[in-house]
Design a protein around this motif. Structure first.
Motif, PDB file in Angstrom:
ATOM      1  N   ALA A   1       3.216 -13.368  53.267  1.00  0.00           N
ATOM      2  CA  ALA A   1       4.489 -13.652  53.935  1.00  0.00           C
ATOM      3  C   ALA A   1       4.367 -13.415  55.444  1.00  0.00           C
ATOM      4  O   ALA A   1       4.977 -14.125  56.241  1.00  0.00           O
ATOM      5  N   TRP A   2       3.579 -12.451  55.838  1.00  0.00           N
ATOM      6  CA  TRP A   2       3.415 -12.136  57.256  1.00  0.00           C
ATOM      7  C   TRP A   2       2.746 -13.282  58.005  1.00  0.00           C
ATOM      8  O   TRP A   2       3.117 -13.614  59.121  1.00  0.00           O
ATOM      9  N   PHE A   3       1.755 -13.929  57.389  1.00  0.00           N
ATOM     10  CA  PHE A   3       0.997 -14.965  58.075  1.00  0.00           C
ATOM     11  C   PHE A   3       1.501 -16.382  57.815  1.00  0.00           C
ATOM     12  O   PHE A   3       1.026 -17.314  58.436  1.00  0.00           O
ATOM     13  N   LYS A   4       2.455 -16.543  56.932  1.00  0.00           N
ATOM     14  CA  LYS A   4       3.001 -17.868  56.668  1.00  0.00           C
ATOM     15  C   LYS A   4       3.999 -18.217  57.773  1.00  0.00           C
ATOM     16  O   LYS A   4       4.927 -17.459  58.036  1.00  0.00           O
ATOM     17  N   PRO A   5       3.817 -19.367  58.428  1.00  0.00           N
ATOM     18  CA  PRO A   5       4.766 -19.715  59.492  1.00  0.00           C
ATOM     19  C   PRO A   5       6.136 -20.033  58.911  1.00  0.00           C
ATOM     20  O   PRO A   5       6.253 -20.524  57.793  1.00  0.00           O
ATOM     21  N   THR A   6       7.154 -19.766  59.679  1.00  0.00           N
ATOM     22  CA  THR A   6       8.503 -20.103  59.245  1.00  0.00           C
ATOM     23  C   THR A   6       8.675 -21.615  59.319  1.00  0.00           C
ATOM     24  O   THR A   6       7.874 -22.321  59.942  1.00  0.00           O
TER      25      THR A   6
ATOM     26  N   ALA B   1       6.800 -24.233  61.863  1.00  0.00           N
ATOM     27  CA  ALA B   1       6.025 -25.371  61.354  1.00  0.00           C
ATOM     28  C   ALA B   1       6.520 -26.676  61.956  1.00  0.00           C
ATOM     29  O   ALA B   1       5.715 -27.544  62.328  1.00  0.00           O
ATOM     30  N   ILE B   2       7.830 -26.833  62.051  1.00  0.00           N
ATOM     31  CA  ILE B   2       8.392 -28.055  62.633  1.00  0.00           C
ATOM     32  C   ILE B   2       8.144 -28.090  64.139  1.00  0.00           C
ATOM     33  O   ILE B   2       7.760 -29.121  64.690  1.00  0.00           O
ATOM     34  N   GLN B   3       8.339 -26.972  64.808  1.00  0.00           N
ATOM     35  CA  GLN B   3       8.115 -26.910  66.257  1.00  0.00           C
ATOM     36  C   GLN B   3       6.668 -27.261  66.591  1.00  0.00           C
ATOM     37  O   GLN B   3       6.409 -27.921  67.598  1.00  0.00           O
TER      38      GLN B   3
ATOM     39  N   GLY C   1       5.036 -29.501  57.966  1.00  0.00           N
ATOM     40  CA  GLY C   1       3.673 -29.833  57.593  1.00  0.00           C
ATOM     41  C   GLY C   1       3.398 -31.317  57.434  1.00  0.00           C
ATOM     42  O   GLY C   1       2.267 -31.716  57.199  1.00  0.00           O
ATOM     43  N   LYS C   2       4.407 -32.150  57.551  1.00  0.00           N
ATOM     44  CA  LYS C   2       4.237 -33.600  57.437  1.00  0.00           C
ATOM     45  C   LYS C   2       4.478 -34.225  58.807  1.00  0.00           C
ATOM     46  O   LYS C   2       5.458 -33.907  59.464  1.00  0.00           O
TER      47      LYS C   2
END
Length: 109
Positions: free
Chosen positions: A27-32, A36-38, A72-73
């Motif tokens: 959870a710490w390393f997963k981007p919000t 991800a969109i930014q 991510g897309k």
């Protein structure tokens, strides 16, 4: 003779602690979603990201603009999102909310 603690006693707490550490690390390393969109649209200031009724599709607000993306897309959808069950234009509702929140307040003498 040394009395040993049975494995059934110490193994479950050890597995629990290891799993907790793994999920906390992930959870710490997963981007919000916002990050991800930014990352997909550098140079654009994103002020808000909200989920839509479509699975995995997010409403993105950047200044006066509203568009839709999936984290991510590398696709960006510009247009209006309609709820056909009640004939609501969800994009226009959001645009109206934004217009009211930034409209200058009238002063009465």
């Amino acid at each position: 003779m040394v009395k040993r603690t049975p494995i059934i006693v110490w193994l479950p707490p050890l597995v629990f602690i290891a799993a907790l550490a793994w999920f906390s690390w992930a959870a710490w390393f997963k981007p919000t979603t916002m990050q991800a969109i930014q990352a997909l649209i550098p140079g654009t200031t994103v002020s808000e990201v909200r989920p839509t009724p479509l699975d995995g599709v997010y409403e993105v607000i950047a200044g006066p603009n509203i568009f839709y993306m999936q984290p991510g897309k590398p696709y960006l959808l510009v247009g209006h999102l309609f709820d056909l069950s009640n004939s609501e234009d969800l994009t226009q509702l959001k645009k109206d909310q934004l217009a009211h929140s930034v409209a200058p307040q009238e002063q009465t003498p």
